[in-house]
Write a protein that holds these residues in place. Structure first.
Motif, mmCIF file in Angstrom:
data_model
loop_
_atom_site.group_PDB
_atom_site.id
_atom_site.type_symbol
_atom_site.label_atom_id
_atom_site.label_comp_id
_atom_site.label_asym_id
_atom_site.label_seq_id
_atom_site.Cartn_x
_atom_site.Cartn_y
_atom_site.Cartn_z
ATOM 1 N N GLY A 227 2.992 37.344 -9.661
ATOM 2 C CA GLY A 227 2.433 36.602 -10.802
ATOM 3 C C GLY A 227 2.251 35.027 -10.877
ATOM 4 N N GLY A 228 2.828 34.618 -9.551
ATOM 5 C CA GLY A 228 2.762 33.051 -9.379
ATOM 6 C C GLY A 228 4.047 32.140 -9.899
ATOM 7 N N MET A 229 4.981 33.050 -10.354
ATOM 8 C CA MET A 229 6.423 32.721 -10.249
ATOM 9 C C MET A 229 7.020 31.967 -9.241
ATOM 10 S SD MET A 229 9.221 34.026 -13.135
ATOM 11 C CE MET A 229 10.520 33.015 -13.914
ATOM 12 N N SER A 230 7.664 30.945 -9.203
ATOM 13 C CA SER A 230 8.513 30.789 -7.898
ATOM 14 C C SER A 230 9.649 31.456 -7.642
ATOM 15 C CB SER A 230 8.839 29.170 -7.725
ATOM 16 O OG SER A 230 9.831 28.883 -8.841
ATOM 17 N N ILE A 231 10.462 31.681 -6.570
ATOM 18 C CA ILE A 231 11.601 32.496 -6.375
ATOM 19 C C ILE A 231 12.730 31.774 -7.038
ATOM 20 C CG2 ILE A 231 12.128 31.382 -4.280
ATOM 21 C CD1 ILE A 231 13.115 34.059 -3.161
ATOM 22 N N ALA A 232 12.751 30.114 -7.014
ATOM 23 C CA ALA A 232 13.740 29.462 -7.889
ATOM 24 C C ALA A 232 13.919 29.808 -9.035
ATOM 25 C CB ALA A 232 13.516 27.959 -7.479
ATOM 26 N N GLY B 147 -4.058 35.754 4.173
ATOM 27 C CA GLY B 147 -4.324 34.410 4.638
ATOM 28 C C GLY B 147 -3.439 33.389 4.086
ATOM 29 N N VAL B 148 -2.706 33.857 3.025
ATOM 30 C CA VAL B 148 -1.594 32.960 2.496
ATOM 31 C C VAL B 148 -0.334 33.151 3.163
ATOM 32 C CG1 VAL B 148 -0.650 32.112 0.218
ATOM 33 C CG2 VAL B 148 -3.090 32.846 0.555
ATOM 34 N N SER B 149 0.407 32.019 3.210
ATOM 35 C CA SER B 149 1.486 32.036 4.066
ATOM 36 C C SER B 149 2.715 32.771 2.734
ATOM 37 C CB SER B 149 2.333 30.708 4.047
ATOM 38 O OG SER B 149 3.613 30.684 4.263
ATOM 39 N N PRO B 150 3.442 34.014 3.386
ATOM 40 C CA PRO B 150 4.493 34.581 2.486
ATOM 41 C C PRO B 150 5.263 33.552 2.046
ATOM 42 C CG PRO B 150 3.771 36.015 4.377
ATOM 43 C CD PRO B 150 3.155 34.701 4.749
ATOM 44 N N VAL B 151 5.790 32.745 2.757
ATOM 45 C CA VAL B 151 6.917 31.707 2.404
ATOM 46 C C VAL B 151 6.464 30.837 1.283
ATOM 47 C CG1 VAL B 151 8.525 30.155 3.040
ATOM 48 C CG2 VAL B 151 8.330 32.038 4.585
ATOM 49 N N ALA B 152 5.190 30.408 1.610
ATOM 50 C CA ALA B 152 4.535 29.340 0.725
ATOM 51 C C ALA B 152 4.282 30.299 -0.913
ATOM 52 C CB ALA B 152 3.020 29.273 1.119
ATOM 53 N N ARG B 153 4.032 31.397 -0.946
ATOM 54 C CA ARG B 153 3.789 32.245 -2.185
ATOM 55 C C ARG B 153 5.126 32.356 -2.823
ATOM 56 N NH1 ARG B 153 2.819 37.395 -1.988
ATOM 57 N NH2 ARG B 153 1.765 37.478 -4.004
ATOM 58 N N LEU B 154 6.381 32.466 -2.092
ATOM 59 C CA LEU B 154 7.626 32.505 -2.631
ATOM 60 C C LEU B 154 7.758 31.236 -3.504
ATOM 61 C CD1 LEU B 154 10.006 33.717 -0.198
ATOM 62 C CD2 LEU B 154 9.380 35.070 -1.960
ATOM 63 N N PHE B 155 7.244 30.176 -3.015
ATOM 64 C CA PHE B 155 7.944 28.976 -3.735
ATOM 65 C C PHE B 155 6.662 28.403 -4.612
ATOM 66 C CE2 PHE B 155 10.937 29.105 -0.480
ATOM 67 C CZ PHE B 155 12.000 28.741 -0.985
ATOM 68 N N GLY B 156 5.703 29.309 -4.896
ATOM 69 C CA GLY B 156 4.580 28.988 -5.553
ATOM 70 C C GLY B 156 3.407 28.200 -5.387
ATOM 71 N N ALA B 157 3.340 27.890 -3.860
ATOM 72 C CA ALA B 157 2.487 27.301 -3.291
ATOM 73 C C ALA B 157 1.094 27.587 -2.959
ATOM 74 C CB ALA B 157 3.158 26.706 -1.906
#
Length: 274
Positions: A240-245, A65-75
């Motif tokens: 682990g919650g770290m952003s892709i940046a 239910g969480v946007s995969p793209v949002a997860r990339l950026f820690g959202a």
């Protein structure tokens, strides 16, 4: 977009044309469309461009239910469907929905409003035909609208024959639905292909096979580009919650993504934008 240009080398000036729209798609799962789209959007932002990253993959179920793209950026779960979330100054995420059917006409109108305010729009189209058709229609509207975004597509493929065939089908769907996206001249959608793996003989061969099929059967001008390197740490960092940046800072993955952005997007240097 002038596809006769060479891939820019690190530090080389970027092509001074804006704005741009890029869709990243694949025919089979687990080829990295989300990561690739996120990294290219991040690379474009690093140059100083105003960037909108559109999550249109329609596969939220695999991310609970969480946007995969949002997860990339820690959202995390903070992005409801069909909304825009600022990721940074001049960098925003527009969320699709948990199902391709959510991307209806009203969603197209809404994303076009947001996209028109950005220099670069990067779509993660995933692997569903419905979302690819939707993205193709949006790209046509962007290209022919007042903002005149120059369109392009990046198709990812795996090494197996079935993956190449499925990725060709993805290129065909995008080609058909973004057929008028070449602007006033109505040129066909430019296409580039790559694999999710870097500098492996089989991956290079798969990319070339896909490119040959697109050129022969679609009449497309296709470029073969270097894929992103395998990064076994990245999925764990994102999980682990770290952003892709943060997790790719200074890494070969980030450097290669910058090369892809230079090859695909007609960007200006940062000092010309802000």
């Amino acid at each position: 977009m002038d596809w006769s240009m060479d891939v820019a080398t690190p530090g080389a000036p970027l092509v001074e044309r804006l704005p741009a729209a890029l869709v990243v798609a694949a025919g089979t799962p687990q080829l990295g469309t989300t990561t690739t789209a996120g990294l290219i959007a991040l690379a474009a932002y690093d140059t100083g461009a105003s960037v909108l990253l559109v999550d249109a993959a329609g596969d939220w179920a695999r991310a609970h239910g969480v946007s995969p793209v949002a997860r990339l950026f820690g959202a995390g779960a903070a992005v409801p469907p069909l909304t825009q979330l600022p990721l940074a100054d001049h960098f925003a995420l527009w969320s699709g929905g948990a199902d391709a059917r959510a991307l209806a006409d009203n969603a197209r109108a809404r994303v076009l409003v947001h996209a028109g305010a950005h220099d670069v729009v990067v779509f993660d189209a995933g692997r569903q035909w419905a979302t690819m058709r939707w993205v193709g229609d949006v790209m046509t509207a962007l290209a022919l609208g007042p903002t005149a975004h120059a369109p392009a597509a990046l198709i990812l493929t795996g090494e197996a024959r079935e993956s190449i065939a499925a990725s060709y089908a993805a290129a065909k769907v995008l080609r058909q639905h973004a057929g008028a996206a070449g602007g006033a001249a109505h040129r066909p959608l430019p296409v580039a292909v790559t694999t999710a793996r870097l500098e492996r003989d089989r991956g290079t061969s798969a990319s070339r096979t896909l490119a040959d099929a697109c050129e022969a059967l679609l009449g497309a001008d296709v470029r073969v580009l270097t894929g992103l390197p395998d990064d076994p740490i990245l999925p764990r960092a994102i999980g682990g919650g770290m952003s892709i940046a943060d997790s790719t800072y200074g890494s070969p993955t980030r450097t290669t993504a910058a090369h892809l952005a230079r090859a695909l997007l007609p960007l200006r240097p940062a000092d010309a934008l802000r």
